[in-house]
Design a protein around this motif. Sequence first.
Motif, mmCIF file in Angstrom:
data_model
loop_
_atom_site.group_PDB
_atom_site.id
_atom_site.type_symbol
_atom_site.label_atom_id
_atom_site.label_comp_id
_atom_site.label_asym_id
_atom_site.label_seq_id
_atom_site.Cartn_x
_atom_site.Cartn_y
_atom_site.Cartn_z
ATOM 1 N N GLY A 1 -13.499 51.881 36.267
ATOM 2 C CA GLY A 1 -14.699 52.484 36.831
ATOM 3 C C GLY A 1 -15.850 51.528 37.077
ATOM 4 O O GLY A 1 -16.840 51.902 37.694
ATOM 5 N N ARG A 2 -15.741 50.286 36.596
ATOM 6 C CA ARG A 2 -16.829 49.332 36.820
ATOM 7 C C ARG A 2 -16.870 48.938 38.295
ATOM 8 O O ARG A 2 -15.840 48.696 38.900
ATOM 9 C CB ARG A 2 -16.636 48.088 35.961
ATOM 10 C CG ARG A 2 -16.921 48.328 34.498
ATOM 11 C CD ARG A 2 -16.808 47.063 33.728
ATOM 12 N NE ARG A 2 -15.416 46.626 33.784
ATOM 13 C CZ ARG A 2 -14.983 45.444 33.364
ATOM 14 N NH1 ARG A 2 -15.830 44.565 32.896
ATOM 15 N NH2 ARG A 2 -13.718 45.132 33.431
ATOM 16 N N PRO A 3 -18.076 48.846 38.864
ATOM 17 C CA PRO A 3 -18.167 48.464 40.277
ATOM 18 C C PRO A 3 -17.802 46.994 40.480
ATOM 19 O O PRO A 3 -18.093 46.146 39.644
ATOM 20 C CB PRO A 3 -19.631 48.715 40.623
ATOM 21 C CG PRO A 3 -20.354 48.669 39.323
ATOM 22 C CD PRO A 3 -19.380 49.133 38.282
ATOM 23 N N THR A 4 -17.148 46.730 41.585
ATOM 24 C CA THR A 4 -16.826 45.360 41.977
ATOM 25 C C THR A 4 -17.852 44.949 43.018
ATOM 26 O O THR A 4 -18.025 45.626 44.022
ATOM 27 C CB THR A 4 -15.404 45.285 42.563
ATOM 28 O OG1 THR A 4 -14.494 45.808 41.607
ATOM 29 C CG2 THR A 4 -15.029 43.864 42.895
ATOM 30 N N THR A 5 -18.547 43.856 42.788
ATOM 31 C CA THR A 5 -19.660 43.463 43.649
ATOM 32 C C THR A 5 -19.259 42.404 44.662
ATOM 33 O O THR A 5 -19.966 41.431 44.868
ATOM 34 C CB THR A 5 -20.834 42.953 42.802
ATOM 35 O OG1 THR A 5 -20.386 41.827 42.047
ATOM 36 C CG2 THR A 5 -21.344 44.022 41.874
ATOM 37 N N GLY A 6 -18.149 42.618 45.307
ATOM 38 C CA GLY A 6 -17.703 41.675 46.324
ATOM 39 C C GLY A 6 -17.417 42.386 47.628
ATOM 40 O O GLY A 6 -17.188 43.590 47.667
ATOM 41 N N ILE A 7 -17.433 41.618 48.718
ATOM 42 C CA ILE A 7 -17.063 42.142 50.029
ATOM 43 C C ILE A 7 -15.961 41.259 50.593
ATOM 44 O O ILE A 7 -15.946 40.047 50.402
ATOM 45 C CB ILE A 7 -18.270 42.219 50.985
ATOM 46 C CG1 ILE A 7 -18.985 40.878 51.082
ATOM 47 C CG2 ILE A 7 -19.211 43.327 50.582
ATOM 48 C CD1 ILE A 7 -20.108 40.853 52.111
ATOM 49 N N ARG A 8 -15.027 41.910 51.270
ATOM 50 C CA ARG A 8 -13.852 41.238 51.818
ATOM 51 C C ARG A 8 -13.911 41.303 53.341
ATOM 52 O O ARG A 8 -14.198 42.359 53.899
ATOM 53 C CB ARG A 8 -12.620 41.963 51.290
ATOM 54 C CG ARG A 8 -11.311 41.412 51.704
ATOM 55 C CD ARG A 8 -10.165 42.145 51.040
ATOM 56 N NE ARG A 8 -10.246 42.167 49.595
ATOM 57 C CZ ARG A 8 -9.901 41.147 48.802
ATOM 58 N NH1 ARG A 8 -9.465 40.038 49.334
ATOM 59 N NH2 ARG A 8 -9.995 41.247 47.495
ATOM 60 N N GLN B 1 -28.847 43.458 48.527
ATOM 61 C CA GLN B 1 -29.197 44.843 48.230
ATOM 62 C C GLN B 1 -28.405 45.810 49.102
ATOM 63 O O GLN B 1 -27.997 46.877 48.650
ATOM 64 C CB GLN B 1 -30.699 45.065 48.416
ATOM 65 C CG GLN B 1 -31.546 44.336 47.403
ATOM 66 C CD GLN B 1 -31.158 44.704 45.970
ATOM 67 O OE1 GLN B 1 -30.930 45.857 45.653
ATOM 68 N NE2 GLN B 1 -31.064 43.692 45.122
ATOM 69 N N ARG B 2 -28.198 45.444 50.347
ATOM 70 C CA ARG B 2 -27.407 46.292 51.263
ATOM 71 C C ARG B 2 -25.975 46.404 50.770
ATOM 72 O O ARG B 2 -25.388 47.477 50.773
ATOM 73 C CB ARG B 2 -27.458 45.697 52.673
ATOM 74 C CG ARG B 2 -26.583 46.369 53.673
ATOM 75 C CD ARG B 2 -27.201 47.676 54.142
ATOM 76 N NE ARG B 2 -26.486 48.173 55.289
ATOM 77 C CZ ARG B 2 -25.603 49.171 55.223
ATOM 78 N NH1 ARG B 2 -25.359 49.770 54.083
ATOM 79 N NH2 ARG B 2 -24.978 49.578 56.309
ATOM 80 N N VAL B 3 -25.393 45.295 50.333
ATOM 81 C CA VAL B 3 -24.021 45.297 49.842
ATOM 82 C C VAL B 3 -23.913 46.095 48.539
ATOM 83 O O VAL B 3 -22.977 46.870 48.351
ATOM 84 C CB VAL B 3 -23.504 43.851 49.647
ATOM 85 C CG1 VAL B 3 -22.173 43.830 48.924
ATOM 86 C CG2 VAL B 3 -23.399 43.149 50.990
ATOM 87 N N LEU B 4 -24.875 45.932 47.656
ATOM 88 C CA LEU B 4 -24.847 46.675 46.398
ATOM 89 C C LEU B 4 -24.998 48.181 46.629
ATOM 90 O O LEU B 4 -24.529 48.977 45.812
ATOM 91 C CB LEU B 4 -25.949 46.182 45.461
ATOM 92 C CG LEU B 4 -25.706 44.812 44.835
ATOM 93 C CD1 LEU B 4 -26.925 44.366 44.041
ATOM 94 C CD2 LEU B 4 -24.464 44.826 43.962
ATOM 95 N N GLY B 5 -25.622 48.573 47.726
ATOM 96 C CA GLY B 5 -25.787 49.983 48.042
ATOM 97 C C GLY B 5 -24.547 50.649 48.602
ATOM 98 O O GLY B 5 -24.500 51.865 48.747
ATOM 99 N N LEU B 6 -23.525 49.867 48.927
ATOM 100 C CA LEU B 6 -22.292 50.424 49.477
ATOM 101 C C LEU B 6 -21.385 50.940 48.369
ATOM 102 O O LEU B 6 -21.377 50.411 47.259
ATOM 103 C CB LEU B 6 -21.533 49.356 50.268
ATOM 104 C CG LEU B 6 -22.205 48.783 51.503
ATOM 105 C CD1 LEU B 6 -21.370 47.631 52.047
ATOM 106 C CD2 LEU B 6 -22.382 49.843 52.562
ATOM 107 N N ARG B 7 -20.609 51.965 48.692
ATOM 108 C CA ARG B 7 -19.564 52.424 47.782
ATOM 109 C C ARG B 7 -18.287 51.650 48.098
ATOM 110 O O ARG B 7 -18.158 51.063 49.171
ATOM 111 C CB ARG B 7 -19.306 53.911 47.972
ATOM 112 C CG ARG B 7 -20.459 54.781 47.529
ATOM 113 C CD ARG B 7 -20.126 56.213 47.742
ATOM 114 N NE ARG B 7 -19.771 56.382 49.162
ATOM 115 C CZ ARG B 7 -19.398 57.500 49.714
ATOM 116 N NH1 ARG B 7 -19.319 58.576 49.007
ATOM 117 N NH2 ARG B 7 -19.101 57.565 50.993
ATOM 118 N N GLY B 8 -17.350 51.651 47.176
ATOM 119 C CA GLY B 8 -16.084 50.965 47.395
ATOM 120 C C GLY B 8 -15.374 51.496 48.629
ATOM 121 O O GLY B 8 -15.231 52.700 48.802
#
Length: 149
Positions: A54-61, A23-30
Amino acid sequence: MARTAVRDVVIWVKHIHGGDVSQRVLGLRGGETVDLVVDGVRGAWRKMDDGRDGRPTTGIRPIGRMQDFWRELYSSRRGDVVTIELPQAEDEGASERSRLIFAPLARTQEARKSALEALLSLRGDSYRNTGVVITRDDMHDRELDREGL
């Protein structure tokens, strides 16, 4: 405490199970960053930018030293499940500092113009040759190189 499998060079939200990390990650903007503790190692992670359509990417690097750690995990423990959690409350000061360091870049025309002006202002500050010629051997004072050994 959440868990994720080491499956890719990034962490995808759909691979995070349990806890409130997803949920924390999904709350972040690109481009925004978050500190996470992965397999006991704390480091910064950057939310991937949205797609061109425009689709959100749901990954973290991983970024910084966490990138080296995650790369090592990926090469040596691919497929293993590791723990992933948000840092404890006493560590929040460090999280705020990393957010300031890794703040997302503003992608406006004004920001681009000021960045270009700052770059062009460095034009005259480069290395200037004074006309002195020095050989490599003299520069390093290598006696063995002068003798040809």
